[in-house]
Write a protein that holds these residues in place. Structure first.
Motif, PDB file in Angstrom:
ATOM      1  N   GLN A  70       6.479   0.224 -12.155  1.00 11.17           N
ATOM      2  CA  GLN A  70       5.088   0.074 -12.626  1.00 11.17           C
ATOM      3  C   GLN A  70       5.050  -0.154 -14.137  1.00 11.17           C
ATOM      4  O   GLN A  70       4.109   0.250 -14.815  1.00 11.17           O
ATOM      5  N   ARG A  71       6.065  -0.839 -14.647  1.00  8.70           N
ATOM      6  CA  ARG A  71       6.173  -1.009 -16.106  1.00  8.70           C
ATOM      7  C   ARG A  71       5.020  -1.817 -16.688  1.00  8.70           C
ATOM      8  O   ARG A  71       4.724  -1.711 -17.883  1.00  8.70           O
ATOM      9  N   THR A  72       4.399  -2.640 -15.868  1.00  9.25           N
ATOM     10  CA  THR A  72       3.293  -3.447 -16.383  1.00  9.25           C
ATOM     11  C   THR A  72       2.016  -2.632 -16.590  1.00  9.25           C
ATOM     12  O   THR A  72       1.097  -3.079 -17.273  1.00  9.25           O
ATOM     13  N   VAL A  73       1.950  -1.457 -16.001  1.00  9.26           N
ATOM     14  CA  VAL A  73       0.784  -0.587 -16.185  1.00  9.26           C
ATOM     15  C   VAL A  73       0.781  -0.068 -17.622  1.00  9.26           C
ATOM     16  O   VAL A  73       1.830   0.304 -18.178  1.00  9.26           O
ATOM     17  N   ASP A  74      -0.350  -0.027 -18.202  1.00  4.97           N
ATOM     18  CA  ASP A  74      -0.487   0.359 -19.604  1.00  4.97           C
ATOM     19  C   ASP A  74       0.092   1.758 -19.837  1.00  4.97           C
ATOM     20  O   ASP A  74      -0.259   2.705 -19.138  1.00  4.97           O
ATOM     21  N   GLY A  75       0.974   1.867 -20.818  1.00  2.66           N
ATOM     22  CA  GLY A  75       1.540   3.149 -21.223  1.00  2.66           C
ATOM     23  C   GLY A  75       2.846   3.515 -20.554  1.00  2.66           C
ATOM     24  O   GLY A  75       3.567   4.399 -21.028  1.00  2.66           O
ATOM     25  N   VAL A  76       3.192   2.839 -19.454  1.00  3.18           N
ATOM     26  CA  VAL A  76       4.401   3.211 -18.711  1.00  3.18           C
ATOM     27  C   VAL A  76       5.667   2.810 -19.469  1.00  3.18           C
ATOM     28  O   VAL A  76       6.597   3.604 -19.618  1.00  3.18           O
ATOM     29  N   GLU A  77       5.701   1.547 -19.976  1.00  8.24           N
ATOM     30  CA  GLU A  77       6.912   1.107 -20.672  1.00  8.24           C
ATOM     31  C   GLU A  77       7.134   1.913 -21.938  1.00  8.24           C
ATOM     32  O   GLU A  77       8.277   2.257 -22.278  1.00  8.24           O
ATOM     33  N   LYS A  78       6.047   2.238 -22.640  1.00 11.61           N
ATOM     34  CA  LYS A  78       6.169   3.069 -23.842  1.00 11.61           C
ATOM     35  C   LYS A  78       6.726   4.448 -23.483  1.00 11.61           C
ATOM     36  O   LYS A  78       7.584   5.001 -24.199  1.00 11.61           O
ATOM     37  N   LEU A  79       6.228   5.011 -22.378  1.00 15.45           N
ATOM     38  CA  LEU A  79       6.712   6.322 -21.925  1.00 15.45           C
ATOM     39  C   LEU A  79       8.195   6.277 -21.606  1.00 15.45           C
ATOM     40  O   LEU A  79       8.967   7.153 -22.043  1.00 15.45           O
ATOM     41  N   LEU A  80       8.634   5.268 -20.852  1.00 17.09           N
ATOM     42  CA  LEU A  80      10.045   5.164 -20.473  1.00 17.09           C
ATOM     43  C   LEU A  80      10.931   5.016 -21.706  1.00 17.09           C
ATOM     44  O   LEU A  80      12.019   5.604 -21.783  1.00 17.09           O
ATOM     45  N   PHE A  81      10.470   4.212 -22.675  1.00 14.35           N
ATOM     46  CA  PHE A  81      11.258   4.033 -23.897  1.00 14.35           C
ATOM     47  C   PHE A  81      11.377   5.350 -24.661  1.00 14.35           C
ATOM     48  O   PHE A  81      12.462   5.724 -25.126  1.00 14.35           O
ATOM     49  N   ARG A  82      10.240   6.085 -24.774  1.00 15.27           N
ATOM     50  CA  ARG A  82      10.257   7.348 -25.513  1.00 15.27           C
ATOM     51  C   ARG A  82      11.177   8.381 -24.853  1.00 15.27           C
ATOM     52  O   ARG A  82      11.882   9.129 -25.538  1.00 15.27           O
ATOM     53  N   LEU A  83      11.231   8.409 -23.526  1.00 16.16           N
ATOM     54  CA  LEU A  83      12.054   9.393 -22.818  1.00 16.16           C
ATOM     55  C   LEU A  83      13.543   9.036 -22.849  1.00 16.16           C
ATOM     56  O   LEU A  83      14.402   9.918 -22.993  1.00 16.16           O
TER      57      LEU A  83
END
Length: 986
Positions: A70-83
């Motif tokens: 669900q990387r295209t959903v807003d905020g998901v890619e940022k979350l994965l990168f931060r973790l």
């Protein structure tokens, strides 16, 4: 709850958990959202990287997939990168290969790994870093990491070809082609091919792959089957892509060579690849057949293999029938064909007939092809044994009626078998003749002829060696009428092999017949026919007589061969299995029943008979050791007869005891022959016990095996003294038998101990055999070196639990804790092995500098390295079970006491050092739970003190005794003063 389920969840369930967590994260705000992110998800990321197994890491990533997908959903890619960013790059470069592997999997799932809020320059820098790490991981030291890196690179190239800079693509893909395709690990080579197949799905890669694919030609010759299969899969894919030509990747000559010689999975795929060229469906049948004939002339073996799979790869039965006709016509024409082409056409025709035999519509047409006249002409064309066997195969497959004229030739081939056991071409021809005779219902005639040959040799054995007289043939009236009488008009009475002038010729024919019986037992149709024969008892009893002569007389006659024994034992087992399966053995247990089958008790008698024969062979060897040369035994016949058995005649050496070239029967050849005989009998022993047919012979079987192992040890000792060079072929064959026998001996220990119960424990002979096997290992290393011993140690490793149980078997079933020590002491004194002496010397060498040791105690560094490894493995296993450690430790202590009694204080000290410091360990000074071992201390410790008092203080014996006492003092004093188990008086 989800965390607890991850290690055990199914794929679908784990993916569902990921969706649940994603929906939960999306539907909450504030503290709850942060708890999901920094608690649960951060734990998953770290768990995915540090998972202890591949399966657990994969399961965790499946749950994370609920967010990654669900990387295209807003905020998901940022979350994965931060973790992931704080841990993933560091983890790709750690020393632990398992962590690198898990981190690489996660990076590939997240690729392209980037911060959506970063500038373009920062994103490009981070992307370059990822490509740099991928290129580095392609060359990783761990093969598993290289496999994942290669597959990951191809996946990235397939998905993101358009956005990856061309220099990066060229650098990455060239490195894979030039280095990974040549990797030492076959899994890396396989992943390279699988990755290329995947990458071909992206048309933009085709231009560069056209240039690089020819570099993979060597993989068609790879030594791993899966790699070759993948290579042909790649060629099949290229065949369907218009812009590629598969023959520019792999040349036609290489393909034909692999088609002719490779295994079926590769050959069948090559046929699929070549079908459009050599038997195209779009052309008419006549032209397609011409193309196939062209292939046959170019490469006969490849063409024959092509025909084997053509029907299964889409050719129609009708077209294949036409191809058979073309081949037969070509063979019967007057065209001058080279011998390889003739043989290839015959094999190809046989392959096609075999394929078409299952097609009902073609069966009659096949029979019509082989008239009596055409069969004769085909045999005239077939100039080699392999070619003739192919003709026989065709005729047996097609069940042609016009073969009566061939049956006499088949019978002559089968009965003229003196050189069969070593002639591979003739073996194939004879097998084909068997099939043809069975297909013509002529098995009974063939079996009767072979039986007569065996009976003749058995009678000659009776006359020459005074063995049991062979049983006479049964009355023809009692035998079933042969089914073949309606089909065959040929007379069989003239068939019986060549007339022989001496015993050796008859015996060589019996070897050939024995080979045939064993071969027929391996074929389902022949085995069924044999088991249904009314005269099965006759060859069995004849083989019994010949086997006895073969075993007992191999001491004196070089031409004696194990094949009659192999046939005798194989037939006995098959008859017993058949009896057990059909439950028809209702006659008395000590006789062969009316169906020619034998009962369990009868098989016990077969085993007893063979062991009696080996006893005589051992006795004959002992008599030679005692200085009774063969010439003297000929002069002193009466004494020798008393020693070797009154009924057995003294062997007479004649011209047949030499090789055909006149060379003498040397000691090396004699040893090799005896080893083969013993190995054959030992194999039968193992098979009989494993199949549950030798219930009452365990003790005797163990004794025989011990005697055999001791014989091998004596041969190794003699071999080290023998100055004559070893014959390479003979020595390899002999060593292979010894290696097999070594494994058989361990298997025997396993079977005996599996059958043991508390009421009926394993016999003490298993303890003796275990010691003999350890002696064999140290003898091999002592006389032939560590390379030879390494083979024995490798063979012994899977059986170490059985070896340990056998060593402790004398102690495990005693009712009291006092008895095992005394029992072990009695057995060690009765049968003192050699390996404890070597173990003690190794320990002494480790305790002191070599200069401080006496010459007898020196052990050079490379010596007994394999034995040390074996003892290390034994120690590890013993430490895992305290009760077995106690039982085996008693044996070591009893052996130490024997050393004390013999004044061998080096043996005492070495073994006590091994027991106290390695077997038990310095940390256990109380010997907790080792009650049987503790029983020995009141006997041993005071003896050591008395011996110390009697020795001169400056003598080395005094030092060794003092050191031995020091090893036992902690446990002795603990049980004197703390537990009061021992008293000071003791």
């Amino acid at each position: 709850m989800i965390k607890a389920q991850i290690p055990f969840g199914r794929k679908s369930m784990l993916e569902a958990y990921g969706e649940i967590v994603f929906k939960g994260w999306k539907g909450v705000e504030g503290e709850l959202k942060r708890e999901i992110e920094d608690g649960f998800l951060m734990g998953l990321v770290e768990g995915a990287i540090h998972a202890r197994s591949k399966g657990l890491g994969s399961s965790i990533r499946r749950v994370l997939g609920g967010f990654i997908n669900q990387r295209t959903v807003d905020g998901v890619e940022k979350l994965l990168f931060r973790l992931a960013e704080p841990v993933i790059f560091r983890s790709l470069q750690v020393a632990n290969s398992n962590v690198r592997q898990n981190a690489l999997h996660l990076l590939l799932d997240l690729f392209p790994f980037e911060d959506p809020d970063a500038t373009k320059e920062a994103k490009d820098t981070l992307l370059d870093r990822q490509f740099f790490l991928l290129e580095r991981l392609i060359m990783d030291d761990c093969p598993d990491v290289r496999v994942i890196a290669v597959e990951g690179c191809f996946r990235i190239l397939h998905l993101f070809w358009e956005v990856i800079p061309p220099p990066t693509i060229t650098k990455m893909i060239t490195k894979i082609f030039d280095e990974m395709a040549f990797d030492a690990c076959h899994e890396v080579r396989l992943s390279t091919l699988n990755g290329i197949i995947y990458l071909l799905g992206n048309p933009q890669s085709h231009e560069i792959l056209k240039v690089l694919l020819p570099r993979l030609g060597h993989l068609m010759l790879d030594n791993v089957l899966s790699v070759r299969v993948a290579m042909v899969d790649l060629l099949l894919l290229l065949k369907d892509i218009r812009t590629f030509q598969f023959n520019k990747v792999i040349g036609l000559e290489v393909l034909l060579h692999k088609l002719a010689s490779d295994q079926s999975p590769v050959a069948q795929k090559i046929v699929r690849l070549l079908m459009p060229s050599y038997f195209p469906a779009r052309l008419d049948v006549e032209e397609a057949c011409d193309r196939c004939v062209t292939l046959m002339k170019r490469s006969p073996l490849a063409g024959a293999r092509f025909c084997e799979f053509a029907l299964s790869e889409g050719a129609s039965p009708k077209s294949m029938m036409e191809l058979v006709k073309v081949f037969i016509s070509l063979l019967l024409s007057n065209a001058k064909l080279e011998e390889p082409v003739v043989e290839g056409l015959l094999v190809a025709s046989a392959n096609l007939c075999r394929s078409l035999a299952n097609e009902r519509n073609q069966q009659d047409a096949l029979k019509e092809l082989f008239s009596n006249e055409s069969v004769k002409r085909l045999l005239a064309v077939a100039s080699t044994a392999h070619a003739r066997s192919t003709v026989f195969d065709m005729l047996s497959t097609t069940a042609s009626d016009d073969v009566a004229g061939l049956l006499g030739d088949c019978m002559s081939l089968i009965t003229d078998c003196s050189d069969l056991s070593e002639n591979l071409e003739k073996q194939a021809e004879v097998r084909s003749a068997h099939k043809l005779l069975i297909s013509c219902d002529a098995f009974d005639n063939m079996f009767e002829a072979l039986t007569r040959l065996l009976q003749k040799t058995a009678y000659r054995c009776h006359i020459k060696f005074d063995t049991e007289a062979p049983k006479q043939n049964v009355s023809p009236a009692k035998r079933k009428k042969s089914k073949s009488s309606s089909k065959t008009s040929v007379k069989w009475k003239h068939v019986g092999g060549k007339k022989s002038s001496n015993f050796k010729d008859d015996y060589s024919v019996a070897i050939g017949v024995s080979w045939q019986i064993k071969a027929m037992l391996s074929s389902e149709d022949a085995r069924k026919a044999m088991m249904a024969s009314q005269a099965l008892e006759l060859p069995f009893l004849a083989l019994k007589v010949i086997s006895e002569a073969s075993i007992v007389q191999c001491e004196y006659y070089e031409y004696m061969d194990p094949y009659p024994v192999l046939a005798y034992t194989a037939l006995a087992l098959r008859m017993a299995v058949q009896n057990a399966t059909t439950e028809s053995g209702t006659k008395k247990d000590d006789r062969i029943n009316s169906s020619g089958l034998i009962s369990k008790a009868m098989l016990d008698q077969v085993l007893d008979h063979l062991l009696d024969c080996t006893d005589k062979l051992f006795e004959a060897g002992d008599s030679e050791k005692n200085g009774k040369s063969l010439q003297k035994s000929k002069q002193d016949n009466s004494k020798s007869a008393t020693r070797l058995g009154q009924k057995r005649r003294e062997p007479q050496i004649d011209a047949s005891s030499s090789n055909t070239d006149g060379s003498a029967y040397t000691k090396q050849k004699q040893t090799s022959k005896k080893v083969k005989m013993f190995t054959t009998v030992l194999k039968f022993v193992i098979d009989s016990i494993a199949m549950g047919f030798a219930s009452r012979n365990h003790t005797r079987c163990l004794r025989f095996t011990s005697s055999y192992v001791q014989y091998i040890i004596s041969c190794l000792r003699q071999l080290s003294k023998d100055k004559s060079p070893l014959k390479e072929e003979k020595s390899k064959e002999c060593f292979m038998c010894v290696k097999s026998s070594f494994s058989y001996a361990f298997k025997l220990l396993n079977l005996v101990h599996n059958a043991a119960t508390e009421a009926s424990p394993a016999p003490v002979e298993s303890f003796y055999l275990a010691n003999d096997l350890l002696d064999l290992i140290i003898s091999g290393e002592l006389f032939l070196g560590s390379t030879y011993a390494a083979q024995h140690v490798a063979a012994a490793k899977p059986w170490l639990p059985d070896l340990i149980l056998a060593l402790g078997s004398t102690s495990m079933h005693e009712q009291s804790i006092e008895r095992p020590y005394l029992t072990a002491l009695d057995h060690i004194k009765l049968h003192f092995p050699s390996w404890p002496l070597i173990l003690a010397k190794i320990e002494l060498a480790e305790m002191s500098e070599h200069d401080d040791l006496e010459e007898d105690d020196r052990v050079s560094e490379p010596e007994f390295t394999e034995f040390k490894k074996l003892m290390g493995n034994i120690i590890s296993l013993l430490k895992g079970n305290r009760s077995i450690l106690d039982a085996v430790g008693v044996i070591f202590l009893a052996t130490s006491v024997v050393g004390l009694e013999r004044k061998d204080f080096g043996l005492l000290l070495g073994l006590l050092n091994f027991i106290c410091l390695k077997l038990i360990g310095q940390e256990d000074r109380e010997w907790r739970g080792l009650d049987m071992m503790l029983v020995s201390l009141p006997d041993m410790y005071p003896r050591i003190e008395r011996e110390i008092e009697e020795q001169d203080e400056e003598d080395e014996s005094h030092d060794r005794l003092t050191n031995a006492r020091a090893l036992l003092e902690p446990v002795w004093f603990y049980h004197v003063y703390e537990t009061q188990r021992f008293s000071e008086v003791e």
